[in-house]
Design a protein around this motif. Structure first.
Motif: not given
Length: 107
Positions: A36-46, A91-93
């Protein structure tokens, strides 16, 4: 001598039990959290301008500007109201959350 053999065997089974408990905790708690942390990090970077997001404090807004040097994002939370938020607290879209909510309401 028989008592010594039983004592040594009990310690080994205890060790196996502890390893099994740790493995279960890792598979059911630690590993999903890391994912989950990896998904959030990828979202933040994108993140891109115009993306509707939710902050860690529960504030919904639209990304207006991203400052990569300071690692901050400017969010418009109402018409003409812009706040500056640390990128790590996004944290989220919001559009994905709203579509999930409407799916739950239909059921």
């Amino acid at each position: 001598m028989a008592a010594q053999a039983q004592g040594g065997d009990g310690g080994f089974s205890m060790l196996i039990m502890m390893v099994a408990i740790f493995a279960i905790m890792w598979f059911f708690m630690i590993r999903p959290q890391q994912r989950k942390q990896k998904e959030v990090r990828n979202f933040q970077n994108a993140l891109t301008e115009g993306t509707k997001v939710v902050t860690g404090g529960g504030i919904y807004g639209t990304v207006k500007r991203i400052d990569i040097e300071k690692n901050r994002v400017e969010l418009e939370i109402a018409r003409g109201v812009v706040i500056e938020v640390d990128k790590a607290f996004i944290f989220a879209d919001a559009s994905a959350l709203q579509s999930m909510q409407t799916t739950k309401d239909v059921r």
